[in-house]
Design an enzyme around this catalytic site. Structure first.
Site, PDB file in Angstrom:
ATOM      1  N   ARG A 166       1.361  -1.363  -0.207  1.00 22.25           N
ATOM      2  CA  ARG A 166      -0.180  -0.096  -0.263  1.00 22.25           C
ATOM      3  C   ARG A 166       0.666   1.204   0.288  1.00 22.25           C
ATOM      4  O   ARG A 166       1.967   1.534   0.916  1.00 22.25           O
ATOM      5  CB  ARG A 166      -1.121  -0.177   1.310  1.00 22.25           C
ATOM      6  CG  ARG A 166      -2.013   1.058   1.705  1.00 22.25           C
ATOM      7  CD  ARG A 166      -3.303   1.154   0.345  1.00 22.25           C
ATOM      8  NE  ARG A 166      -4.590   1.448   0.561  1.00 22.25           N
ATOM      9  CZ  ARG A 166      -5.199   2.122  -0.074  1.00 22.25           C
ATOM     10  NH1 ARG A 166      -4.533   2.086  -2.055  1.00 22.25           N
ATOM     11  NH2 ARG A 166      -6.130   2.768  -0.131  1.00 22.25           N
ATOM     12  N   THR A 439      -9.425  -0.317  -9.396  1.00 18.09           N
ATOM     13  CA  THR A 439      -8.143  -0.892  -9.111  1.00 18.09           C
ATOM     14  C   THR A 439      -8.091  -2.076  -9.815  1.00 18.09           C
ATOM     15  O   THR A 439      -9.499  -2.522 -11.008  1.00 18.09           O
ATOM     16  CB  THR A 439      -9.304  -1.319  -7.822  1.00 18.09           C
ATOM     17  OG1 THR A 439      -9.061  -0.402  -7.226  1.00 18.09           O
ATOM     18  CG2 THR A 439      -8.126  -2.351  -7.313  1.00 18.09           C
ATOM     19  N   SER A 510      -8.042   0.558   2.614  1.00 18.87           N
ATOM     20  CA  SER A 510      -8.553  -0.084   1.576  1.00 18.87           C
ATOM     21  C   SER A 510      -9.164  -0.512   1.604  1.00 18.87           C
ATOM     22  O   SER A 510     -10.097  -1.808   2.908  1.00 18.87           O
ATOM     23  CB  SER A 510      -7.265  -0.740   0.667  1.00 18.87           C
ATOM     24  OG  SER A 510      -8.342  -1.018  -0.039  1.00 18.87           O
TER      25      SER A 510
END
Length: 629
Positions: A166, A439, A510
């Protein structure tokens, strides 16, 4: 698009099997298929000799009965053997065990993964190849300017781990940068340009996977992506449409416009995209590992470009970046072992909470409306908890054990009325953060049993839309996933919490939920993009698989979603019948059906007994590819 090749391993591995065994194999193939996929045994697989042969001979010949019986039995056995031989000879050649299953959002990325396998690599090398290729061919969704989660299972020792790549906040992050002149949250600063970009994590993850889990050097696993960036490819309509949706922001930055626009306009179908700068950056990573990105020439180009355009990155921010290996969230549901993403993903905890709640119901015995009702109530409660408690695990203490406890789920279950919706207003108030939906996810299994579920992102389409000169790739806009201004609503009227506030080196929360479902008979790898809807899509995929569906089926199913607030069930067209909608509304639910479809799930599976594998890419995205070979 489902572009797959499912293979069945050899049905009779030993040639020394008896005739009755051979004929039973053929007969099983000759059975009839019932609705729901079950095979009904035909008369062909009942061998009369196994049931006994009864001969009734006249009295004078009774003494010959045993001899006659033997002759008939021998003749019958010979007939079976001969007919079995002809039947087997008529069968097509047996297929070998499949080697690898890969499903990704782009055909070229799937092909890159198989190139790594063909070079002697394993699933982890293939993951490096697929991720890097997606950085080139699907830059609207992911790339080396972003980050992601790589959930791994190593077959040799059963190790399960998540590599957390991340993005992190730069050391000089300042919440005031995200306010406008009136002191209100600035949506533009949060999602566009270099201020919106966190320090990327994906390059470090690729180097980590290759070094600690793969067999190949980066020079081999990155070769397909380098070739694609250098030689080019023709983008599909989806990529071109996303360029169009971000055209005005892309045009602000000269390097971005030069890379993605043609004479200031959105390219036409048939345009060839090339990024020689990206090829050079990937080559540095291939030659130097993570230092090829986080130090030296690439790092200097990134920091110079970001700072000149108003960002706050430093060389130290890049040099200090590290991936984190984290213990996954793991739990059991109806005989399956579920392995999924831990914080800073909120997805794994929410998935565990929802499935723990649902484990108290016999969903198969319920009518569809009540099954949806209970699933929505589980979603509502999990999303409420997700918003309040979760953040970066390196800095925030979270009640993970409590949230994933079956006892906690039992308490939540007790608050669910079997026939009435719980208004979200009746639960403790909290507003969830917003997230980008662009994504990507890919799933891999190899011949050794290694598994990879990887979800990666740049957040919104083309992330920040900012390309630092000389680098050839867009940077993410993941700073928007933080609660940038605690206690103040953003442009969507949503309020974030202190647990997800931006601090130097912190990682934003997330919803990415890469997941493994491991059973005694069947196992699957799955995940999807989709912002806040990711978690419920994965939930529905897991439930579909456990109920016997193949990846081809569950990636294509119509979807529904509830996230606590707004208090509404969102549904794709076809998710519910009119009667089901009426029943749900009678229970107090608000149902909003839309022509809009969401997600781009990619999944693979294996049947452990037969070795049969499946790989499927969501038909909602035409560029995807699921292949077994």
């Amino acid at each position: 698009m489902v572009n797959r090749e499912s293979q069945t391993p050899q049905a009779a591995p030993a040639r020394a099997m008896g005739a009755s065994a051979r004929i039973s194999v053929v007969a099983a193939e000759a059975g009839t298929r019932r609705p729901g996929g079950n095979w009904a045994r035909s008369n062909a697989d009942v061998i009369p000799a196994q049931a006994g042969i009864h001969l009734h001979l006249p009295g004078p010949h009774r003494r010959d009965e045993s001899r006659a019986r033997r002759i008939v039995r021998l003749a019958f056995a010979a007939a079976i053997f001969i007919s079995a031989g002809f039947a087997l000879a008529a069968e097509p050649p047996a297929q070998p065990h499949p080697r690898t299953a890969i499903a990704s959002a782009h055909k070229l990325a799937t092909a890159a993964g198989f190139e790594a396998i063909d070079a002697g690599g394993n699933a982890f090398d293939a993951a490096v190849a697929v991720a890097a290729a997606l950085s080139v061919v699907e830059p609207q969704s992911s790339g080396i300017g972003g980050g992601g989660f790589f959930l791994l299972r190593r077959a040799a020792d059963g190790k399960e781990v998540m590599v957390d790549a991340r993005e992190t906040a730069p050391a000089a992050v300042d919440a005031k940068d995200y306010l406008d002149a009136n002191g209100q949250p600035s949506r533009d600063h949060a999602i566009n340009g270099p201020l919106s970009a966190g320090i990327p994590g994906e390059p470090a993850a690729l180097a980590w996977l290759a070094k600690h889990y793969g067999r190949l050097p980066l020079s081999k696993s990155l070769a397909p992506a380098i070739r694609l960036a250098r030689d080019g490819f023709q983008p599909d309509a989806r990529m071109l449409a996303r360029i169009g949706s971000r055209k005005e922001v892309i045009a602000r930055y000269p390097a971005s416009a030069a890379l993605y626009l043609v004479d200031g306009e959105v390219p036409k179908q048939g345009w060839t995209f090339r990024s020689p700068d990206l090829a050079r950056v990937l080559q540095r990573i291939a030659d130097e590992g993570s230092d090829g990105f986080y130090r030296g020439e690439t790092a200097k180009a990134l920091v110079d470009g970001v700072r000149k355009a108003g960002g706050r990155w430093s060389l130290q921010d890049l040099a200090a970046y590290e991936v984190k290996e984290r213990a996954p969230i793991a739990f059991d549901y109806r005989g399956y072992h579920i392995v999924t993403a831990p914080p800073p993903s909120s997805g794994g905890i929410a998935l565990a909470e929802m499935l723990n709640i649902l484990s108290g119901y016999d969903l198969a015995k319920l009518d569809p409306a009540h099954r949806v009702h209970l699933t929505v109530e589980a979603m509502r409660r999990a999303y409420r908890d997700r918003a309040e408690y979760l953040g970066d695990p390196d800095y925030v203490q979270m009640p993970v054990a409590e949230l994933t406890s079956p006892l906690y789920a039992a308490g939540l279950r007790a608050s669910i009325h079997p026939d009435k919706a719980t208004p979200s207003a009746m639960l403790p108030p909290y507003m969830p953060p917003t997230e980008g939906t662009h994504t990507t996810h890919f799933s891999i299994m190899d011949a050794d049993g290694n598994m990879v579920a990887a979800t990666q992102t740049v957040n919104l389409p083309f992330g920040s839309a900012f390309v630092a000169p000389g680098t050839g790739f867009v940077l993410n806009d993941e700073m928007d996933d933080f609660a940038l201004v605690a206690g103040k609503p953003n442009a969507y009227g949503l309020v974030g919490g202190a647990a997800n506030a931006p601090e130097p080196g912190h990682r934003p929360l997330s919803s990415m939920t890469p997941t493994l479902v491991i059973g005694k008979e069947r196992s699957a790898v799955l995940g999807t993009p989709g912002g806040s809807r990711i978690i419920t899509m994965v939930l529905e995929g897991v439930l579909g698989f456990i109920n016997g569906e193949t990846p081809e089926q569950f990636v294509a199913n119509p979807r529904f979603h509830h996230q606590y607030l707004p208090d509404v069930i969102s549904a794709e067209q076809g998710a519910f019948t009119p009667d089901e909608v009426q029943k749900l509304e009678a229970m107090g639910h608000t149902v909003s059906e839309s022509e809009r479809r969401w997600g781009f799930m990619n999944a693979v599976s294996i049947d452990h007994a037969s070795g049969r594998m499946h790989a499927a890419s969501d038909p909602r995205g035409t560029s995807g590819s699921g292949v077994v070979k």
